[in-house]
Design a protein around this motif. Structure first.
Motif, short mmCIF file in Angstrom:
data_model
loop_
_atom_site.label_atom_id
_atom_site.label_comp_id
_atom_site.label_asym_id
_atom_site.label_seq_id
_atom_site.Cartn_x
_atom_site.Cartn_y
_atom_site.Cartn_z
N ASP A 366 48.68 58.73 28.67
CA ASP A 366 48.60 60.19 28.80
C ASP A 366 47.39 60.78 28.06
OD1 ASP A 366 50.83 60.15 30.35
OD2 ASP A 366 52.19 61.03 28.87
N MET A 367 46.95 60.14 26.98
CA MET A 367 45.83 60.68 26.21
C MET A 367 44.46 60.19 26.70
SD MET A 367 47.12 61.01 22.26
CE MET A 367 48.17 59.57 22.24
N ALA A 368 44.44 59.38 27.74
CA ALA A 368 43.17 58.94 28.32
C ALA A 368 42.75 59.90 29.43
CB ALA A 368 43.31 57.53 28.87
N ASP A 369 41.45 60.11 29.58
CA ASP A 369 40.96 60.95 30.65
C ASP A 369 40.81 60.17 31.96
OD1 ASP A 369 40.41 63.51 29.22
OD2 ASP A 369 39.12 62.20 28.03
N ARG A 370 40.43 58.92 31.85
CA ARG A 370 40.28 58.07 33.03
C ARG A 370 40.76 56.67 32.69
NH1 ARG A 370 35.05 58.24 36.93
NH2 ARG A 370 36.16 60.13 37.53
N VAL A 371 41.52 56.07 33.59
CA VAL A 371 42.09 54.74 33.38
C VAL A 371 41.60 53.80 34.46
CG1 VAL A 371 44.23 53.39 33.16
CG2 VAL A 371 44.16 55.76 32.33
N VAL A 372 41.15 52.63 34.06
CA VAL A 372 40.76 51.57 34.99
C VAL A 372 41.62 50.35 34.70
CG1 VAL A 372 38.88 50.12 35.85
CG2 VAL A 372 38.39 52.44 35.02
N LEU A 373 42.38 49.92 35.69
CA LEU A 373 43.29 48.79 35.51
C LEU A 373 42.75 47.54 36.18
CD1 LEU A 373 46.67 50.62 36.16
CD2 LEU A 373 45.76 49.90 33.95
N LEU A 374 42.82 46.44 35.45
CA LEU A 374 42.42 45.13 35.96
C LEU A 374 43.66 44.32 36.30
CD1 LEU A 374 39.62 44.67 33.35
CD2 LEU A 374 39.26 44.51 35.82
N PRO A 375 43.52 43.26 37.10
CA PRO A 375 44.69 42.44 37.44
C PRO A 375 45.41 41.92 36.21
CG PRO A 375 42.84 41.89 38.86
CD PRO A 375 42.31 42.83 37.82
N VAL A 376 46.72 41.74 36.32
CA VAL A 376 47.55 41.28 35.21
C VAL A 376 47.08 39.91 34.74
CG1 VAL A 376 49.90 40.71 34.47
CG2 VAL A 376 49.52 42.59 36.10
N TYR A 377 47.01 39.74 33.42
CA TYR A 377 46.70 38.43 32.85
C TYR A 377 47.97 37.59 32.90
CZ TYR A 377 45.05 34.84 29.64
OH TYR A 377 44.68 33.65 29.08
N ASP A 378 47.90 36.51 33.63
CA ASP A 378 49.04 35.61 33.84
C ASP A 378 49.15 34.67 32.64
OD1 ASP A 378 50.81 33.61 34.70
OD2 ASP A 378 50.20 33.80 36.79
N VAL A 379 50.23 34.80 31.87
CA VAL A 379 50.39 33.99 30.66
C VAL A 379 51.07 32.67 31.04
CG1 VAL A 379 51.37 33.88 28.34
CG2 VAL A 379 50.57 36.07 29.26
N ALA A 380 50.34 31.59 30.96
CA ALA A 380 50.84 30.28 31.38
C ALA A 380 52.10 29.90 30.61
CB ALA A 380 49.76 29.22 31.16
N GLY A 381 53.12 29.50 31.35
CA GLY A 381 54.36 29.04 30.75
C GLY A 381 55.31 30.15 30.33
N ARG A 382 54.92 31.42 30.56
CA ARG A 382 55.77 32.52 30.12
C ARG A 382 56.04 33.53 31.23
NH1 ARG A 382 53.32 35.01 24.75
NH2 ARG A 382 55.07 36.42 25.10
N GLU A 383 55.87 33.12 32.48
CA GLU A 383 56.07 34.03 33.60
C GLU A 383 57.22 33.55 34.48
OE1 GLU A 383 54.63 36.72 33.50
OE2 GLU A 383 52.53 36.61 32.95
N ILE A 384 57.80 34.51 35.20
CA ILE A 384 58.81 34.16 36.20
C ILE A 384 58.39 34.80 37.52
CG2 ILE A 384 60.71 33.90 34.56
CD1 ILE A 384 61.65 36.70 35.30
#
Length: 452
Positions: A366-384
């Motif tokens: 909410d306090m940012a004026d502009r947001v740029v999102l990158l693809p999710v970092y896939d954490v090896a061994g900790r995802e489902i």
């Protein structure tokens, strides 16, 4: 002389050859540095080279980069330490067991170390690294000469995540992921806060609270718990330990004395400094030495780290990856750069965290004026798989847009950089945040900065 018993063999620690699986990790690499500092032979492996692995090699470690293989475990190894994310099918771990070598997780090995020192642990869902750095520097100023293992790099330690000391104290950043901190034996336990974090381990915030309660129960009767009175969950958990607890709060009168001294912005950093102040007092450090150390602290690696000017914008690198951390960092940016346009380039870290805390992420920017999102970092061994199917960065960008936020999605680092190059204006603030490989983007941008 430190002597450690491992299986059927007894080795003076300096005669050991310790092999680390996942040696490029920020915590594991600090432990590797500890063993190098006492004269042990150190080797290790990791999938990808980094500035951390290169620095270890320069210190004398043998570092093997690439796919894990039994051959990576050198013939002289006496002991293997591995990250909690290492599967039991890892060929190096299997080879160690075939040779009947001692094997331990990082948390188990550090747990042994905590019982050889008068240990000060710093834990909490947020603020651990900064508070550990501040506390270590306070103790150094008080001539306690601590050994330090920390989850970031500290300028005063030669841009290292480890400090070798001759004193009787170990200062340790104690992570709650995978219940690692339950292996440790603190004499002084500093806790910054308790939040809905690492829910892949705990599932519910109530389980997080229970783990912290168990952890604080390990502090001996003559030890001290240092707790943040401003955190409602922590206040409930710590209260049961009665007179063993030393409380601190940004509402205390001394906060007015400390805040003007700090060179790191944000209420969260004031709180971290008050934790270090309280720890210093408990450990007998004189007040002038405490305040001098805090006034000289200029932050750590990837914690609101100023990197210079990029295209006229102030480039700031930050490790924040939880909604509460994002909000705290944006608040600090507003405080430090009033009346500036603030960009937040963010890489979500772990699909499960994004899924568990979806609604919190929607309000975190909410306090940012502009947001740029990158693809999710896939954490090896900790995802489902279910989490990967349920959430992603594009959906988060759309959710932010529905809330009226100027939010964009970039599919890659080069695409994000092009978008920044086209939109940045002189005087903007460019905050690049995340715990994954977004640091590579930060490094790329920093290579084209000028000093602010």
């Amino acid at each position: 002389m430190l002597v450690e018993k491992r299986g059927k063999e007894v080795y003076p620690a300096y005669m050991e050859h310790v092999h680390f699986i996942g040696v490029g990790g920020i915590g594991v690499s600090a432990l590797a540095r500890y063993y190098l500092s006492i004269g042990a032979t150190v080797s290790g492996s990791d999938l990808v080279a980094s500035e951390i692995t290169r620095a270890l090699a320069e210190k004398g470690a043998t570092v093997i980069i690439g796919n894990h293989a039994a051959l990576n475990l050198l013939s002289g190894a006496t002991r293997v330490i591995y990250t909690a994310a290492t599967p039991q099918t890892n060929p190096e771990l299997k080879e160690a067991k075939r040779r009947k070598l001692s094997t331990q997780t990082y948390a188990e090995a550090v747990g042994d170390l905590t019982r050889q020192y008068r240990t000060v642990t710093i834990s909490g869902s947020h603020g651990k690294s900064t508070t550990t750095a501040m506390t270590s520097l306070v103790m150094e100023a008080g001539y306690l000469d601590p050994t330090v293992i920390i989850g970031t790099k500290v300028r005063e330690f030669g841009d290292s995540n480890f400090r070798s000391g001759k004193g009787s104290h170990l200062v340790l950043e104690a992570d709650e992921w995978n219940k690692s901190f339950l292996h440790y034996s603190p004499h002084v336990a500093v806790v910054t806060n308790i939040d809905a974090e690492h829910l892949d381990t705990y599932k519910t915030v109530e389980a997080v609270e229970q783990a912290f309660s168990e952890y604080l129960g390990k502090v001996p009767q003559d030890g001290t718990i240092i707790a943040n009175a401003d955190d409602s969950r922590l206040a409930v958990v710590a209260k049961k330990f009665g007179p063993k607890v030393a409380w601190y709060s940004v509402k205390d009168m001394e906060a007015k004395k400390v805040k003007p001294l700090l060179k790191v912005p944000g209420t969260h950093n004031l709180s971290n400094a008050l934790a270090a102040l309280t720890a210093g007092r408990v450990l007998g450090v004189l007040e002038p030495d405490i305040l001098r150390a805090l006034s000289q602290f200029r932050g750590t690696w990837r914690r609101f780290e100023m990197k210079g000017l990029y295209k006229g914008a102030h480039l700031v690198s930050d490790y924040g990856h939880h909604p509460r951390e994002i909000m705290a960092t944006l608040s600090a940016a507003r405080e430090h750069f009033p009346m500036r346009r603030i960009w937040c380039v963010f890489q979500p870290h772990q699909y499960q965290r994004l899924k568990y805390l979806w609604n919190d992420f929607l309000s975190a920017f909410d306090m940012a004026d502009r947001v740029v999102l990158l693809p999710v970092y896939d954490v090896a061994g900790r995802e489902i798989l279910a989490a990967k199917k349920a959430v992603n960065s594009l959906l988060l960008a759309e959710g932010l847009q529905e809330r009226g936020k100027d939010a964009w999605h970039s599919a890659s680092f080069p695409e994000a950089r092009q978008f920044l190059d086209e939109g940045l204006r002189r005087g903007d603030v460019l905050l690049v945040m995340g715990a994954g490989d977004i640091y590579d983007l930060t490094t790329d941008l920093a290579n084209h900065t000028i000093e602010a």
